[in-house]
Design a protein around this motif. Structure first.
Motif, PDB file in Angstrom:
ATOM      1  N   LEU A 129       9.502 -12.367  24.057  1.00 22.55           N
ATOM      2  CA  LEU A 129       9.623 -13.787  23.112  1.00 22.55           C
ATOM      3  C   LEU A 129       7.303 -13.655  22.529  1.00 22.55           C
ATOM      4  O   LEU A 129       7.289 -14.036  22.112  1.00 22.55           O
ATOM      5  N   ALA A 130       6.407 -12.811  23.300  1.00 29.70           N
ATOM      6  CA  ALA A 130       5.037 -12.974  23.096  1.00 29.70           C
ATOM      7  C   ALA A 130       5.383 -12.343  21.640  1.00 29.70           C
ATOM      8  O   ALA A 130       4.711 -12.860  20.962  1.00 29.70           O
ATOM      9  N   VAL A 131       5.979 -10.928  21.586  1.00 29.90           N
ATOM     10  CA  VAL A 131       5.391 -10.309  20.395  1.00 29.90           C
ATOM     11  C   VAL A 131       5.645 -10.664  19.269  1.00 29.90           C
ATOM     12  O   VAL A 131       5.222 -10.899  18.062  1.00 29.90           O
ATOM     13  N   PRO A 132       7.353 -11.624  19.160  1.00 25.65           N
ATOM     14  CA  PRO A 132       7.809 -12.241  17.627  1.00 25.65           C
ATOM     15  C   PRO A 132       6.723 -13.557  17.753  1.00 25.65           C
ATOM     16  O   PRO A 132       6.773 -13.603  16.904  1.00 25.65           O
ATOM     17  N   MET A 133       6.311 -14.191  18.425  1.00 26.06           N
ATOM     18  CA  MET A 133       4.884 -15.035  17.859  1.00 26.06           C
ATOM     19  C   MET A 133       4.167 -14.298  17.639  1.00 26.06           C
ATOM     20  O   MET A 133       3.460 -14.883  16.529  1.00 26.06           O
ATOM     21  N   PHE A 134       2.919 -13.699  18.088  1.00 22.43           N
ATOM     22  CA  PHE A 134       2.202 -12.945  17.114  1.00 22.43           C
ATOM     23  C   PHE A 134       2.573 -12.139  15.749  1.00 22.43           C
ATOM     24  O   PHE A 134       2.398 -12.237  14.635  1.00 22.43           O
ATOM     25  N   ASP A 135       3.475 -11.722  15.731  1.00 17.22           N
ATOM     26  CA  ASP A 135       4.536 -11.164  14.980  1.00 17.22           C
ATOM     27  C   ASP A 135       4.319 -12.012  13.659  1.00 17.22           C
ATOM     28  O   ASP A 135       4.144 -11.312  12.103  1.00 17.22           O
ATOM     29  N   ALA A 136       5.302 -13.357  13.890  1.00 20.42           N
ATOM     30  CA  ALA A 136       4.986 -14.735  12.787  1.00 20.42           C
ATOM     31  C   ALA A 136       3.993 -15.041  12.453  1.00 20.42           C
ATOM     32  O   ALA A 136       3.103 -15.429  11.112  1.00 20.42           O
ATOM     33  N   MET A 137       2.457 -14.986  13.709  1.00 27.53           N
ATOM     34  CA  MET A 137       1.224 -15.356  12.847  1.00 27.53           C
ATOM     35  C   MET A 137       0.613 -14.520  11.745  1.00 27.53           C
ATOM     36  O   MET A 137      -0.225 -14.589  11.069  1.00 27.53           O
ATOM     37  N   ARG A 138       0.799 -12.845  12.341  1.00 27.81           N
ATOM     38  CA  ARG A 138       0.375 -11.927  11.339  1.00 27.81           C
ATOM     39  C   ARG A 138       0.655 -12.065   9.984  1.00 27.81           C
ATOM     40  O   ARG A 138       0.417 -12.497   9.228  1.00 27.81           O
ATOM     41  N   ASP A 139       2.410 -12.236   9.734  1.00 27.07           N
ATOM     42  CA  ASP A 139       2.654 -12.187   9.004  1.00 27.07           C
ATOM     43  C   ASP A 139       2.618 -13.524   8.281  1.00 27.07           C
ATOM     44  O   ASP A 139       2.595 -13.774   6.880  1.00 27.07           O
ATOM     45  N   PHE A 140       2.056 -14.939   8.828  1.00 24.48           N
ATOM     46  CA  PHE A 140       2.192 -15.381   8.051  1.00 24.48           C
ATOM     47  C   PHE A 140       0.852 -15.457   7.387  1.00 24.48           C
ATOM     48  O   PHE A 140       0.638 -16.201   5.945  1.00 24.48           O
ATOM     49  N   ALA A 141      -0.508 -15.267   7.964  1.00 24.95           N
ATOM     50  CA  ALA A 141      -1.418 -14.884   6.968  1.00 24.95           C
ATOM     51  C   ALA A 141      -2.102 -13.761   6.470  1.00 24.95           C
ATOM     52  O   ALA A 141      -2.136 -14.369   5.126  1.00 24.95           O
TER      53      ALA A 141
END
Length: 183
Positions: free
Chosen positions: A132-144
């Protein structure tokens, strides 16, 4: 690994990982992880936020929860923050990534300057932190990178359980390595 935090600068956003208590953050908003349903309650994170914020958020949550939504916003009650985003996390990585992105977009549209997330899905739901950690960071990166927010500049992931911190730190280093600036 150490318990020191990690920071990544992505476009005009700062993504931070830290060990701590989400109810003690100085962000303008926080995220409450829920298991679902029409009322607050459930896991440790949810209980800690409700206890710190007070009962007024439970009433507001029920009023604002139209159609059993997986993203509901309330005021922060007794907490220092302005808003709480109550989310129903799932152990599905695609659904989780979408939920984090929608939460970030809602925070931006509500003019939140900063937001703090817990480790979604890993408490009462019993999800695998490594998964579950990776999709959270992916979402943060993609949002930014894709949304280029104007107001929301700081996104925190606050890990309460020491045994999860190193898992999230490793995932952040792998996912956001080229953006990491401080360890």
């Amino acid at each position: 690994m150490s318990r020191s935090g990690l920071t990544a600068e992505i476009a005009d956003c700062r993504v931070q990982l830290e060990h701590g208590d989400i109810t003690r953050q100085t962000t303008t908003s926080i995220v409450n992880s829920m298991c679902g349903g029409t009322s607050l309650g459930g896991g440790e994170c949810n209980k800690a936020i409700v206890n710190a914020a007070g009962n007024t958020i439970a009433t507001e949550y029920q009023t604002n929860n139209k159609g059993n939504s997986d993203l509901v916003m309330t005021k922060a009650g007794n907490l220092e923050q302005t808003q709480i985003f109550h989310v129903v996390a799932k152990n599905d990585t695609t659904v989780l990534k979408d939920l984090v992105e929608r939460t970030l977009r809602k925070a931006e549209s509500e003019e939140m300057v900063s937001i703090a997330f817990p480790a979604l899905g890993t408490g009462h739901m019993g999800g695998d932190a490594k998964k579950l950690a990776v999709p959270m960071f992916d979402a943060m990166r993609d949002f930014a990178l894709e949304d280029r927010p104007i107001v929301l500049r700081t996104i925190k992931l606050v890990i309460y359980k020491p045994e999860l911190f190193d898992i999230y730190k490793e995932a952040m280093q792998e996912t956001l390595d080229r953006y990491c600036i401080v360890d």
